[in-house]
Design an enzyme around this catalytic site. Structure first.
Site, mmCIF file in Angstrom:
data_model
loop_
_atom_site.group_PDB
_atom_site.id
_atom_site.type_symbol
_atom_site.label_atom_id
_atom_site.label_comp_id
_atom_site.label_asym_id
_atom_site.label_seq_id
_atom_site.Cartn_x
_atom_site.Cartn_y
_atom_site.Cartn_z
ATOM 1 N N ARG A 44 -8.271 46.805 -35.495
ATOM 2 C CA ARG A 44 -9.149 47.142 -34.360
ATOM 3 C C ARG A 44 -9.461 48.646 -34.323
ATOM 4 N NH1 ARG A 44 -8.827 42.482 -34.389
ATOM 5 N NH2 ARG A 44 -8.897 41.036 -32.625
ATOM 6 N N SER A 96 -9.731 41.199 -25.453
ATOM 7 C CA SER A 96 -8.370 41.738 -25.364
ATOM 8 C C SER A 96 -8.461 43.181 -24.874
ATOM 9 C CB SER A 96 -7.699 41.763 -26.738
ATOM 10 O OG SER A 96 -7.607 40.478 -27.276
ATOM 11 N N GLU A 113 -7.606 48.647 -26.186
ATOM 12 C CA GLU A 113 -8.554 48.406 -27.268
ATOM 13 C C GLU A 113 -9.934 49.010 -26.940
ATOM 14 O OE1 GLU A 113 -8.469 44.302 -29.329
ATOM 15 O OE2 GLU A 113 -10.562 44.536 -28.798
#
Ligand code: EPU
Length: 340
Positions: free
Chosen positions: A166, A240, A336
């Site tokens: 990510r 997320s 994130e």
């Protein structure tokens, strides 16, 4: 011609959390020429920039005193085949999910595990999107980006993007310094299904599919995501909110001795990726509500706007999650999304 500039522009429709925030300036760009024209506008000189894709990995906690640029570069074209891959180029403004579906229908499979991820194709490399056993980096050839300092288009390989879990340079050194215009994909000519991820394997089994084609994987991934993840058009969210934390083998052993049901996935390096959703659930925050922000009841890794939340309220919810997980497990959860 200079793209139209909007002043004091509301960004509520441009972030998937659906929070209110304004940009001092806002414009849509469709090409490198648009960006070159913007560079000549003295009103924008020296202002910070915020590049907007689908706004699905962004938490706005305040107004943005700069230029917000909505990328609307369109198009999908085949570039031919080289070696073992089909090469295609997609404009950064194209919707990711629609592109994945179109490619499957065109007989160019390879991205179906990444179906239904919200956002645009240009945002996909920024955080190296991933799901169900696949990351964009595995299907990536190169990208074209506008470099604001040199005022030209540069091509970047995967190595130059420094993809990680990510992560890419676009979240760090290149944030707001380069804008992704288009992405070249490399899709395998010898397609094989990637159906090892536990949830996906179970879904396929339940559907009675033993040898899935790309469409079957696509449909299964869409079904799982629809069940587990909130639709941002209905409940504001950014997928997320935290990355799954990676701990050393020793830390993992110490944790599992205390919490035998802890969920973790060993990495090739020997470290272990912990399921952050499990940690958040274990501290009792799954389904929590604080003001108008909350933790989604079906997936604890997802923070939600329960209606009218401010970015600050969502950030406060995130801090509580971080603090409680750190206190209980000694593990710090990294967000994130990009937080402004
Ligand atoms: N879990 C819980 N409680 C929860 C959620 C998860 O205990 O509330 C545990 C379960 O044991 C479950 C495990 O965590 O089996 C893994 O859950 P899940 O398969 O839902 O995946 P995840 O690790 O929570 C990651 C990605 C998702 C991606 C899925 C599927 C990150 C940060 N998130 O979530 O990506 O869709 O795997 O591959 O890596 C995103 O990045 O925005 C995103 C949605």
């Amino acid at each position: 011609m200079l793209p139209r500039l909007h002043e004091n522009f509301p960004l509520r429709g441009f972030n998937s959390f659906g929070v209110e925030a304004r940009a001092r300036w806002f414009c849509r760009v469709c090409s490198a020429d648009d960006l070159a024209a913007l560079a000549a506008d003295p009103r924008l000189a020296g202002l910070p920039r915020l590049v907007l894709g689908g706004g699905s990995n962004l938490l706005l906690t305040r107004d943005f005193d700069g230029l917000a640029i909505k990328v609307e570069v369109s198009g999908l074209r085949e570039l031919g085949d080289a070696g073992d891959a089909w090469h295609l180029e997609v404009g950064a403004g194209e919707n990711w999910h629609a592109t994945v579906e179109r490619l499957v229908a065109m007989g160019r499979p390879g991205l179906e595990n990444l179906a239904l991820i919200p956002g645009s194709c240009g945002a996909a490399p920024v955080q190296n999107i991933g799901a169900y056993g696949l990351e964009l980096a595995q299907r990536f050839d190169s990208l074209a980006a506008w470099d604001f300092a040199s005022q030209r288009v540069v091509r970047m390989t995967a190595e130059e993007c420094a993809f990680g879990y990510r992560d890419s340079l676009f979240k760090h050194a290149l944030a707001s310094r380069r804008l992704i215009l288009s992405v070249r994909l490399a899709l395998p000519k010898q397609w094989r299904s990637l159906d090892g991820y536990a949830d996906l394997a179970r879904e396929l089994r339940e559907r009675g599919v033993s040898e899935p084609d790309a469409r079957a994987i696509f449909d299964a991934v869409v079904a799982i995501r629809r069940r587990k993840l909130p639709d941002p058009a209905i409940i504001g969210n950014a997928g997320s909110f935290f990355k799954n934390p990676i701990v050393s083998r020793e830390e993992h052993q110490a944790l599992i001795a205390r919490y035998p049901s802890l969920v973790g996935f060993p990495q090739p390096s020997g470290a272990v990726k912990l399921a952050a959703g499990w940690l958040i659930e274990a501290v009792g925050l799954k389904g929590a509500t604080r003001g108008r922000a909350g933790v989604y009841e079906k997936q604890a890794l997802v923070l939600v706007n329960r209606g009218g939340a401010t970015g600050a309220e969502i950030l406060a919810m995130a801090r509580e999650v971080q603090d409680k997980v750190a206190e209980a497990f000694g593990v710090w959860l990294e967000p994130e999304p990009v937080i402004i």
